[in-house]
Design a protein around this motif. Structure first.
Motif, PDB file in Angstrom:
ATOM      1  N   VAL A   1      27.711  54.434 -27.057  1.00 50.71           N
ATOM      2  CA  VAL A   1      28.978  53.735 -27.308  1.00 50.71           C
ATOM      3  C   VAL A   1      29.917  53.902 -26.108  1.00 50.71           C
ATOM      4  O   VAL A   1      30.526  52.935 -25.628  1.00 50.71           O
ATOM      5  N   ASP A   2      30.015  55.119 -25.591  1.00 49.50           N
ATOM      6  CA  ASP A   2      30.913  55.363 -24.447  1.00 49.50           C
ATOM      7  C   ASP A   2      30.493  54.569 -23.224  1.00 49.50           C
ATOM      8  O   ASP A   2      31.300  53.951 -22.544  1.00 49.50           O
ATOM      9  N   LYS A   3      29.190  54.604 -22.954  1.00 49.00           N
ATOM     10  CA  LYS A   3      28.729  53.988 -21.701  1.00 49.00           C
ATOM     11  C   LYS A   3      28.512  52.481 -21.808  1.00 49.00           C
ATOM     12  O   LYS A   3      28.710  51.757 -20.851  1.00 49.00           O
ATOM     13  N   TRP A   4      28.060  52.040 -22.957  1.00 47.11           N
ATOM     14  CA  TRP A   4      27.493  50.686 -22.990  1.00 47.11           C
ATOM     15  C   TRP A   4      28.131  49.720 -23.986  1.00 47.11           C
ATOM     16  O   TRP A   4      27.567  48.673 -24.269  1.00 47.11           O
ATOM     17  N   THR A   5      29.256  50.085 -24.559  1.00 45.10           N
ATOM     18  CA  THR A   5      29.882  49.103 -25.455  1.00 45.10           C
ATOM     19  C   THR A   5      31.305  48.789 -25.006  1.00 45.10           C
ATOM     20  O   THR A   5      31.978  49.613 -24.370  1.00 45.10           O
ATOM     21  N   TYR A   6      31.749  47.614 -25.377  1.00 44.94           N
ATOM     22  CA  TYR A   6      33.090  47.152 -25.058  1.00 44.94           C
ATOM     23  C   TYR A   6      33.813  46.890 -26.378  1.00 44.94           C
ATOM     24  O   TYR A   6      33.265  46.238 -27.275  1.00 44.94           O
ATOM     25  N   GLY A   7      35.019  47.454 -26.519  1.00 47.25           N
ATOM     26  CA  GLY A   7      35.845  47.145 -27.701  1.00 47.25           C
ATOM     27  C   GLY A   7      35.602  48.055 -28.892  1.00 47.25           C
ATOM     28  O   GLY A   7      35.897  47.676 -30.025  1.00 47.25           O
ATOM     29  N   PHE A   8      35.070  49.268 -28.640  1.00 45.42           N
ATOM     30  CA  PHE A   8      34.759  50.142 -29.780  1.00 45.42           C
ATOM     31  C   PHE A   8      36.015  50.504 -30.586  1.00 45.42           C
ATOM     32  O   PHE A   8      35.993  50.478 -31.825  1.00 45.42           O
ATOM     33  N   GLU A   9      37.090  50.819 -29.892  1.00 43.68           N
ATOM     34  CA  GLU A   9      38.310  51.228 -30.615  1.00 43.68           C
ATOM     35  C   GLU A   9      38.817  50.091 -31.511  1.00 43.68           C
ATOM     36  O   GLU A   9      39.267  50.321 -32.627  1.00 43.68           O
ATOM     37  N   ASP A  10      38.727  48.870 -30.988  1.00 40.75           N
ATOM     38  CA  ASP A  10      39.155  47.714 -31.805  1.00 40.75           C
ATOM     39  C   ASP A  10      38.280  47.564 -33.044  1.00 40.75           C
ATOM     40  O   ASP A  10      38.773  47.299 -34.135  1.00 40.75           O
ATOM     41  N   LEU A  11      36.974  47.727 -32.826  1.00 42.50           N
ATOM     42  CA  LEU A  11      36.061  47.607 -33.976  1.00 42.50           C
ATOM     43  C   LEU A  11      36.371  48.711 -34.989  1.00 42.50           C
ATOM     44  O   LEU A  11      36.441  48.478 -36.199  1.00 42.50           O
ATOM     45  N   LYS A  12      36.599  49.904 -34.470  1.00 43.14           N
ATOM     46  CA  LYS A  12      36.871  51.062 -35.325  1.00 43.14           C
ATOM     47  C   LYS A  12      38.102  50.790 -36.207  1.00 43.14           C
ATOM     48  O   LYS A  12      38.069  50.975 -37.429  1.00 43.14           O
ATOM     49  N   ASN A  13      39.170  50.347 -35.583  1.00 41.15           N
ATOM     50  CA  ASN A  13      40.394  50.062 -36.353  1.00 41.15           C
ATOM     51  C   ASN A  13      40.174  48.931 -37.338  1.00 41.15           C
ATOM     52  O   ASN A  13      40.662  48.962 -38.458  1.00 41.15           O
ATOM     53  N   HIS A  14      39.395  47.959 -36.878  1.00 40.31           N
ATOM     54  CA  HIS A  14      39.165  46.766 -37.684  1.00 40.31           C
ATOM     55  C   HIS A  14      38.367  47.064 -38.952  1.00 40.31           C
ATOM     56  O   HIS A  14      38.643  46.517 -40.025  1.00 40.31           O
ATOM     57  N   VAL A  15      37.347  47.928 -38.853  1.00 43.18           N
ATOM     58  CA  VAL A  15      36.483  48.148 -40.036  1.00 43.18           C
ATOM     59  C   VAL A  15      37.037  49.228 -40.973  1.00 43.18           C
ATOM     60  O   VAL A  15      36.473  49.470 -42.045  1.00 43.18           O
ATOM     61  N   ARG A  16      38.161  49.852 -40.572  1.00 44.18           N
ATOM     62  CA  ARG A  16      38.719  50.939 -41.382  1.00 44.18           C
ATOM     63  C   ARG A  16      38.966  50.495 -42.835  1.00 44.18           C
ATOM     64  O   ARG A  16      38.766  51.250 -43.767  1.00 44.18           O
ATOM     65  N   GLU A  17      39.401  49.258 -42.987  1.00 43.04           N
ATOM     66  CA  GLU A  17      39.740  48.809 -44.353  1.00 43.04           C
ATOM     67  C   GLU A  17      38.513  48.531 -45.230  1.00 43.04           C
ATOM     68  O   GLU A  17      38.622  48.398 -46.444  1.00 43.04           O
ATOM     69  N   TYR A  18      37.316  48.417 -44.601  1.00 40.51           N
ATOM     70  CA  TYR A  18      36.123  48.070 -45.397  1.00 40.51           C
ATOM     71  C   TYR A  18      35.453  49.322 -45.952  1.00 40.51           C
ATOM     72  O   TYR A  18      34.344  49.682 -45.580  1.00 40.51           O
ATOM     73  N   THR A  19      36.156  50.000 -46.828  1.00 39.74           N
ATOM     74  CA  THR A  19      35.625  51.232 -47.406  1.00 39.74           C
ATOM     75  C   THR A  19      34.475  50.878 -48.345  1.00 39.74           C
ATOM     76  O   THR A  19      34.415  49.758 -48.887  1.00 39.74           O
ATOM     77  N   PRO A  20      33.570  51.833 -48.596  1.00 36.57           N
ATOM     78  CA  PRO A  20      32.469  51.538 -49.523  1.00 36.57           C
ATOM     79  C   PRO A  20      32.978  51.062 -50.883  1.00 36.57           C
ATOM     80  O   PRO A  20      32.359  50.185 -51.497  1.00 36.57           O
ATOM     81  N   GLU A  21      34.102  51.582 -51.326  1.00 30.99           N
ATOM     82  CA  GLU A  21      34.623  51.159 -52.643  1.00 30.99           C
ATOM     83  C   GLU A  21      34.999  49.675 -52.612  1.00 30.99           C
ATOM     84  O   GLU A  21      34.649  48.905 -53.499  1.00 30.99           O
ATOM     85  N   LYS A  22      35.738  49.309 -51.557  1.00 31.11           N
ATOM     86  CA  LYS A  22      36.152  47.900 -51.462  1.00 31.11           C
ATOM     87  C   LYS A  22      34.934  46.980 -51.311  1.00 31.11           C
ATOM     88  O   LYS A  22      34.832  45.937 -51.961  1.00 31.11           O
ATOM     89  N   VAL A  23      34.009  47.393 -50.444  1.00 34.64           N
ATOM     90  CA  VAL A  23      32.826  46.567 -50.174  1.00 34.64           C
ATOM     91  C   VAL A  23      31.944  46.462 -51.423  1.00 34.64           C
ATOM     92  O   VAL A  23      31.333  45.435 -51.703  1.00 34.64           O
ATOM     93  N   SER A  24      31.938  47.524 -52.209  1.00 39.90           N
ATOM     94  CA  SER A  24      31.141  47.522 -53.431  1.00 39.90           C
ATOM     95  C   SER A  24      31.629  46.444 -54.399  1.00 39.90           C
ATOM     96  O   SER A  24      30.821  45.770 -55.048  1.00 39.90           O
ATOM     97  N   GLU A  25      32.936  46.292 -54.477  1.00 41.87           N
ATOM     98  CA  GLU A  25      33.468  45.249 -55.386  1.00 41.87           C
ATOM     99  C   GLU A  25      33.005  43.853 -54.978  1.00 41.87           C
ATOM    100  O   GLU A  25      32.743  43.002 -55.817  1.00 41.87           O
ATOM    101  N   ILE A  26      32.889  43.651 -53.673  1.00 42.68           N
ATOM    102  CA  ILE A  26      32.475  42.325 -53.177  1.00 42.68           C
ATOM    103  C   ILE A  26      30.969  42.127 -53.319  1.00 42.68           C
ATOM    104  O   ILE A  26      30.501  41.064 -53.703  1.00 42.68           O
ATOM    105  N   THR A  27      30.215  43.169 -52.983  1.00 50.38           N
ATOM    106  CA  THR A  27      28.754  43.010 -52.831  1.00 50.38           C
ATOM    107  C   THR A  27      27.951  43.438 -54.051  1.00 50.38           C
ATOM    108  O   THR A  27      26.744  43.209 -54.094  1.00 50.38           O
ATOM    109  N   TRP A  28      28.599  44.125 -54.988  1.00 50.78           N
ATOM    110  CA  TRP A  28      27.952  44.700 -56.175  1.00 50.78           C
ATOM    111  C   TRP A  28      27.046  45.892 -55.820  1.00 50.78           C
ATOM    112  O   TRP A  28      26.324  46.399 -56.681  1.00 50.78           O
ATOM    113  N   VAL A  29      27.012  46.324 -54.573  1.00 49.07           N
ATOM    114  CA  VAL A  29      26.179  47.480 -54.215  1.00 49.07           C
ATOM    115  C   VAL A  29      27.019  48.742 -54.457  1.00 49.07           C
ATOM    116  O   VAL A  29      28.143  48.836 -53.961  1.00 49.07           O
TER     117      VAL A  29
END
Ligand SMILES: Nc1nc2c(c(=O)[nH]1)N[C@H]1C(S)=C(S)[C@@H](COP(=O)(O)OP(=O)(O)OC[C@H]3O[C@@H](n4cnc5c(=O)[nH]c(N)nc54)[C@H](O)[C@@H]3O)O[C@H]1N2
Ligand SMILES: Nc1nc2c(c(=O)[nH]1)N[C@H]1C(S)=C(S)[C@@H](COP(=O)(O)OP(=O)(O)OC[C@H]3O[C@@H](n4cnc5c(=O)[nH]c(N)nc54)[C@H](O)[C@@H]3O)O[C@H]1N2
Ligand code: SF4
Ligand SMILES: [Mo]
Length: 694
Positions: A245-273
């Motif tokens: 991630v450090d060497k070979w990815t671009y935008g990790f911090e943005d992705l990190k902040n962005h996916v913070r809201e997709y908790t397993p609980e929230k995603v479970s309601e959408i996906t039924w998993v």
């Protein structure tokens, strides 16, 4: 008697993406036996029911054997037999007339699932004729994963089953039925035997669930939410490959902040998993190395396909599974002629400016026209009129979403020519129908241009019957009539020699070898970086503004809003016994699956008063079809899984073989489309069911 049989080695084809090496027994120009070749580079002797039945394609009494010209009204089923010379002249004259009046771009060339070298010879013809419009089903098949891959990491990350993986994730891929990607399910089964673990993400309890460590029975159409949930857990729990991630990815911090809201609980309601299953799966994928994701069609049967495929590549990248043996890799082609050179892309450098899809702002690098935009051009003249269509290896009346719209579009075309083995609902709409030779009846090269890193020899085994010609020959001869003759050969077999020339092989020598595979090279990025503007895997797209693309993978809702009038969720899968709409006329296969079946959970069947074998009506907001009820707990009570590709060769040609009765694409719509690829929703559609009134 056995001594009279001549055994020929070839590869199975045109029954799916192909790949199994076969031993074909021939006697008196007839195939008498076929079996899996134990020396097969991919299949090691495996053969499926379709492979076994494949010679029966050639001998069906109703097979098309002569060129036909429409005698009655379009679609009326009246034909007169004509000669090849007349047929080619007729096509050349009609396409020529359209070109003269509206320009070459008013003629579109249509292709179905890539079947062999002919696919690329037709693209060459389109380029030489001067039309930028090659229409394919790529909107719902592979373009999203391939082109999103190029934008995100510079290549299309295919599953590498040639090396040992610790974990295999089957994400929407029913590989023991569909043998997806030209990769052979036997290779996956071998991996499992050798200790690889398996995760299955599928709303249906497919056969491989039995062999899996975890099964995520996802709500159809919500894969993007699940992928964001997995990213959330992996990042929140710091399970990612920090070094990569450090060497070979671009935008990790943005992705990190962005996916913070997709908790397993929230995603479970959408996906039924269940949330814990999301957590456990995320952990398993992150700690198992190498882990491979085998991705299947339903990730691109959704208007959110760009987000799904983006999120999946982000998963591969942050866990360090890109371009490593046993992960998702960039397959290297052997030393053969390049695709661009073969199709003579150089002669049409401004093609992308003129394509129908450019007007719709599809993603750069998508070089085929999505069917929905093709029909809009015919019916509304947007962005310009299309009047003529030459298609082969395709049955758009069944395979394009929103079938009534396809019918309407075809009724509005000035001229249609279709090449096929059999009279289909699409061929029945044509002005000229051409009878083709198919697998086993001509020399062919498999997997050229598909990015799998190998090509397979498919030498001719028997002569074609009567007046059946291979598509390559048809295009080669038509090419001489409608484009500069110097780009065509005296003998179409020369195209095979052209492809192999850089490898220093003749076609005959290639056949002796059986296949050619590119050199294996991994971690190529360590030397040159990834082929993206930043040289890294773009978790956040640096080109987002330039190309007007969403920079991060998002979830903006399921494919369709919930609608109480259509309380069940509709999905589908492909049958082990057929290829899309093809081959229902082969008795041996049809006997195995005589009817289109709808999978219905016992609880749901009870609620609606349906019993096994009932004719059921399936309705969406867009249409209505019937299927035969199959009561099974392989689906959730909230889900109905129907069958794709059904028409009835035994029905009357005047009804276009009952093309509407059970055709899944009567239930789909193109009112909403994915922006990048023109993809409609084929999965996750609200539906309702009832027994057919008696
Ligand atoms: N609802 C829904 N729609 C889908 C899908 C889905 O899952 N659900 N899947 C999508 C996908 S992944 C794809 S790839 C497309 C497939 O779409 P198509 O490629 O249009 O699929 P087929 O129905 O198999 O049509 C192929 C035709 O080619 C003919 N054929 C076979 N061999 C030859 C040959 O050698 N030469 C010629 N000229 N013809 C030949 C067959 O007889 C058949 O009529 O459908 C897409 N549409
Ligand atoms: N026998 C056979 N083989 C084929 C083909 C064929 O028609 N028949 N077609 C060929 C072609 S062109 C292609 S592209 C490949 C496609 O091969 P696959 O990708 O395997 O295609 P499908 O059978 O459409 O879908 C795979 C699985 O996805 C599940 N699924 C349905 N909806 C969803 C969803 O919303 N999310 C998730 N995660 N899973 C879902 C289905 O239950 C099914 O088990 O197969 C090729 N091989
Ligand atoms: S799995 Fe595919 S390639 Fe192999 S025998 Fe069956 S149809 Fe042919
Ligand atoms: Mo496909």
């Amino acid at each position: 008697m056995a001594e009279d049989i001549r055994w020929v080695k070839t590869h199975c084809a045109r029954m799916d993406h192909g790949g199994c090496a076969l031993l074909v027994g021939v006697k008196d120009n007839r195939i008498v036996k076929v079996k899996g070749d134990p020396d097969g580079f991919l299949n090691k002797g495996y053969i499926c029911p379709k492979g076994l039945a494949s010679p029966d394609r050639l001998t069906h009494p109703d097979r098309l054997k002569y060129p036909l010209k429409r005698a009655g009204k379009r679609g009326e089923g009246k034909w007169e037999r004509i000669s090849w010379q007349e047929a080619l002249k007729e096509i050349a004259q009609n396409l020529g007339k359209i070109k003269e009046k509206y320009g070459a771009r008013a003629v579109a060339f249509g292709l179905g699932m890539p079947k062999g070298l002919d696919h690329f010879v037709l693209i060459r013809l389109a380029n030489l004729f001067g039309s930028p419009n090659v229409v394919t089903s790529q909107d719902v098949c592979h373009a999203p994963r391939e082109i999103t891959g190029i934008h995100t990491c510079g290549f299309y990350p295919v599953a590498d089953f040639h090396h040992k993986s610790k974990l295999i994730v089957l994400w929407a891929s029913n590989i023991t039925s569909t043998n997806e990607e030209g990769e052979i399910s036997s290779m996956l089964l071998k991996q499992l035997k050798n200790g690889a673990e398996l995760v299955v993400i599928d709303p249906r309890k497919i056969d491989l669930v039995k062999k899996s460590k975890k099964w995520l029975q996802i709500r159809p159409g919500t894969d993007h939410a699940l992928a964001l949930g997995l990213l959330n857990v992996i990042i929140e729990e710091s399970l990612y490959d920090r070094d990569f991630v450090d060497k070979w990815t671009y935008g990790f911090e943005d992705l990190k902040n962005h996916v913070r809201e997709y908790t397993p609980e929230k995603v479970s309601e959408i996906t039924w998993v269940p949330p814990d299953l999301i957590r456990e799966t995320a952990r398993l994928y992150a700690i198992s190395k190498p882990a491979v994701i085998q991705w299947g069609n339903p990730i691109e049967h959704n208007i959110h396909t760009f987000h799904i495929t983006r999120a999946l590549i982000c998963l591969m990248a942050i866990c360090g599974n890109l371009d490593i043996p046993g992960g998702n890799v960039q397959a290297k082609d052997p030393k053969i002629m390049g695709l661009g050179q073969f199709v003579r892309a150089d002669l049409f450098p401004n093609k992308w400016k003129e394509m129908i899809s450019t007007y719709h702002h599809t993603i750069p690098r998508l070089m085929t026209v999505p069917p929905a935009f093709f029909r809009k051009a015919i019916l509304e003249g947007i962005p310009y009129p299309v009047k003529g269509f030459y298609a082969m290896c395709a049955n758009p009346m069944m395979s394009y979403a929103d079938s009534p719209q396809t019918y309407k579009a075809f009724m509005n075309l000035d001229f249609i020519a279709i090449a096929d083995l059999f009279m289909t609902p699409t061929a029945a709409m044509a002005d000229i129908v051409l009878p083709v030779a198919s697998q086993f009846e001509f020399n062919d090269i498999g997997h050229f241009g598909l990015g799998h890193g190998y090509i397979l020899a498919r030498p001719k085994v028997v002569d074609p019957p009567e007046e059946c010609w291979p598509d390559i020959k048809i295009i080669n001869e038509l090419g001489k009539l409608i484009s500069p003759t110097e780009y065509w050969h005296d003998d179409y077999n020369q195209f095979l020699e052209d492809v192999l020339k850089p490898a220093g092989l003749t076609y005959g020598q290639f056949v002796d070898k059986g296949y050619l595979k590119g050199h294996e090279r991994y971690n190529a990025y360590e030397k040159k970086g990834f082929r993206t503007p930043t040289g890294k895997v773009e978790l956040k797209l640096s080109t987002a503004e330039k190309f007007n693309l969403p920079s991060l993978p998002e979830f903006s809702g399921p494919p369709e809003d919930d609608d109480p009038d259509y309380p069940l969720v509709l999905t589908s899968s492909k049958s082990r016994y057929f290829l899309h709409s093809s081959y229902r006329w082969i008795k041996g296969l049809r006997d195995k699956r005589p009817h289109p079946k709808a999978e219905i959970n016992p609880e749901t069947a009870g609620k609606y008063g349906i019993i096994e074998g009932d004719v059921v009506v399936i309705e969406t907001r867009f249409g209505r079809i019937t299927h035969i009820a199959h009561i099974t707990d392989i689906v959730d009570p909230r889900v109905i899984s129907a069958s794709h590709g059904w028409w009835f060769p035994e029905a009357n040609v005047e009804t276009l073989f009952d093309w509407e009765r059970s055709n899944f694409n009567m239930l789909t719509s193109t009112e909403k489309l994915n922006k990048q690829f023109g993809t409609p929703n084929l999965k996750g559609i609200g539906c309702r069911i009832k027994p057919e009134p008696k």
